[in-house]
Structure formats: structure tokens, C-alpha cells
Design an enzyme around this catalytic site. Structure first.
Site, PDB file in Angstrom:
ATOM      1  N   GLU A  84      -3.423  -9.577   4.141  1.00  0.00           N
ATOM      2  CA  GLU A  84      -4.131  -9.300   5.400  1.00  0.00           C
ATOM      3  C   GLU A  84      -5.225 -10.318   5.699  1.00  0.00           C
ATOM      4  OE1 GLU A  84      -3.400  -7.053   3.067  1.00  0.00           O
ATOM      5  OE2 GLU A  84      -2.721  -5.174   3.979  1.00  0.00           O
TER       6      GLU A  84
ATOM      7  N   GLU B  53       0.831  -1.215   0.000  1.00  0.00           N
ATOM      8  CA  GLU B  53       0.000   0.000   0.000  1.00  0.00           C
ATOM      9  C   GLU B  53       0.863   1.261   0.000  1.00  0.00           C
ATOM     10  OE1 GLU B  53      -2.137  -1.622   3.432  1.00  0.00           O
ATOM     11  OE2 GLU B  53      -3.985  -1.283   2.333  1.00  0.00           O
TER      12      GLU B  53
END
Ligand code: HXC
Length: 258
Positions: free
Chosen positions: A132, A112
Site C-alpha cells: 500500500e 490481510e
């Protein structure tokens, strides 16, 4: 400021930030985020810096947010403190170009963070992923949004739902990275590219960056209108006169950043 988790350097007019927490594969702990914020603020305020390179080690750009730091946090901890918001804003709102030079793992928050930068140069050993889901959570710094814009819904959905990693070639093919560079040349090449941008007119570079970013935020018609107006405004700068005169006179332009 003395940093513990990053190393900061200046190469000509390029600011270089290296994530430097090798024992944790550059996992993004709170202190690292604060240091990154501080370093980016410094470069943003320094007129001598025209572009920034953000990199990690040969093994990891960053293996994600620090899982050990997050594991005991409660909903109220993260909600009340608006966990992860400041860093995203700092990188995303930086007016100077930030190039991510990614080698090794760029996972979770690492992927990210790379995607928040203006473009990504990837070493041939780069591995991108949003794992995640395997930890019982989801991307929290824009992964579901930016990855989808870069690679399209199908691939982004597969990656977010399975947590699988994507190698450099797939990342280039899918539009996540601008190009692949041999590992040994990665940082030098990123600094070369950043230097070539830093030689240009800083305000015009900012305007160009703003216009490209606008394409993510608005409709095509509004984006084109925004671009047209910014294009018009470049004609109010001395650098536009200098750039076009230098071309006509067959010489190198001498931009004054005004
Ligand atoms: C904390 C981490 C870490 C992380 C690695 N380490 N990733 N610590 N947070 N994200 C630590 C390990 O615990 C270990 O410490 C050391 O770094 C080396 O890691 P190993 O696992 O031994 O290395 P290796 O076998 O080479 O495997 C590399 C790896 C693996 C595949 C990258 O470390 C891994 O899967 N890491 C987690 C990746 C991940 O799930 N990232 C998403 C995080 S969540 P010790 O002390 O044991 O030596 C996230 C949320 C995003 O990012 C929300 C917004 C930011």
C-alpha cells in the site's frame, strides 16, 4: 444466490469459497466483499458445515483491494461508510474455522484477508506483501497489526515500509503460514485438513478456536484463565464424554455436536 466474483462449493462438511475475478487478479471490489460476506454467513448458519476453505486462483489469492475502485474516493466517502469494516468483522468473528489456501499473490487486502483466517496454507508460489505504501496509503484491514503479530516488528515494519513481497519459504520461516504445500495439491490438502477438523465436535472446535484467538487480545494470565474456564466447560458436553470413552474403548468417537 448467484455469485459473480466468487465460486462457492461444498465438499462433504467443508464449505469452499474461491475468489474468482481472474481478470483483476481477484482484486477485492465492493461486490466481491458483499458476496464473500453472504457466502460466509451461509456457511456459518449451516450446521452441516464444520469448516471453511477460502482460496483464489493459482496466480492470485487476491492482489489487494480494488485500486481502480478506490482511486477517486474521498476521505468523507471512506470515513462515513466505515470503508472495509463489515468484511473484516465477518471473517474475524466467524466461529467456524476458516483456512486460507494461498497460491500466487496475496497482496495488500489479499494478505490481510488471508491473515484474518485461522491459519494459512501456502502454495510454493505464494507471495505475500503489503504494498500500500507504494500507492500512497497504508494497510487498512489489519495489516500493520496482524502482520506484526505474526512475523514480529522488524520484518513487518520492513514489509509495510518498503512494500516488498515475501515468498512462501520466508513466510513459513517467519510464522506467517502454517506450512507450504505443492501448488497442485494446495486446495485438496486444505480441504483434507478442513475435513479432519469438521469431523471433530463442532462446539469443542469453536471453543478451541476462541481460546487460541484470545491469546491475541489479552494478557497471558487472563488468557490462561480464559482457557482454563473453557477447558472446564468442555466437561459439560456429551462430546467430551464420547471422545474420552472412545479412546478408552479403542474406537472412533462419534461426536454429536452437543
Ligand atoms: C485493481 C488490479 C489490482 C488491484 C491487479 N489488478 N491488481 N486491479 N486492483 N489491486 C489488475 C491490473 O490492473 C490488470 O488489469 C490485471 O489485474 C492484471 O494485473 P497486471 O498488473 O497486468 O499483472 P502482473 O503484471 O502479473 O502483476 C501482478 C501484480 C500487480 C504484481 C500483482 O498487478 C500489482 O502490483 N497489483 C497491485 C498490488 C497492490 O498494490 N495491492 C494493494 C492494493 S491496496 P488490466 O485491466 O490492466 O488487465 C490495498 C489496500 C488495503 O489492498 C486496504 C484494505 C483492503
Amino acid at each position: 444466490m448467484a455469485y459473480s466474483h466468487i465460486a462457492v462449493d461444498i465438499k462433504g462438511s467443508v464449505g469452499v469459497i474461491r475468489l474468482d475475478r481472474p481478470k483483476a487478479l481477484n482484486a477485492l471490489c465492493a461486490e466481491l466483499f458483499m458476496e464473500l460476506d453472504e457466502a460466509l454467513n451461509g456457511f456459518e448458519a449451516d450446521d452441516a458445515i464444520g469448516a471453511v476453505v477460502l482460496t483464489g486462483s493459482n496466480k492470485a489469492f487476491a492482489a489487494g483491494a480494488d485500486i481502480k475502485e478506490m482511486q477517486t474516493k474521498t476521505y468523507m466517502d471512506v470515513y462515513k461508510k466505515n470503508f472495509l469494516t463489515g468484511c473484516e468483522e465477518r471473517v474475524d468473528t466467524s466461529r467456524k474455522p476458516i483456512i486460507a489456501a494461498v497460491a500466487g499473490y496475496a497482496l495488500g487486502g489479499g494478505c490481510e484477508l488471508a491473515m484474518m483466517c485461522d491459519f494459512i496454507l501456502a502454495a510454493d508460489n505464494a507471495q505475500f506483501g503489503q504494498p500500500e505504501i507504494k500507492l500512497g496509503t497504508i494497510p487498512g484491514m489489519g495489516g500493520t497489526q496482524r502482520l506484526t503479530r505474526f512475523v514480529g516488528k522488524s520484518k513487518a515494519m520492513e514489509m509495510c515500509l518498503t512494500g516488498r513481497m515475501m515468498g512462501a519459504e520466508e513466510a513459513e520461516r517467519s510464522g506467517l503460514v502454517s506450512r507450504i504445500v505443492p501448488l497442485d495439491d494446495l486446495v485438496d490438502e486444505a480441504i483434507n485438513v478442513a475435513s479432519s477438523i469438521a469431523e471433530l465436535s463442532q462446539p469443542i472446535v469453536m471453543m478451541c478456536k476462541e481460546s487460541v484467538k484470545k491469546s491475541y487480545e489479552t494478557t497471558l494470565a487472563e488468557g490462561i484463565m480464559f482457557e482454563r474456564r473453557v477447558f472446564h466447560s468442555t466437561f459439560s458436553t456429551e462430546d467430551q464424554k464420547e471422545g474420552m470413552s472412545a479412546f478408552a474403548e479403542k474406537r472412533t468417537p462419534d461426536f454429536k455436536n452437543c
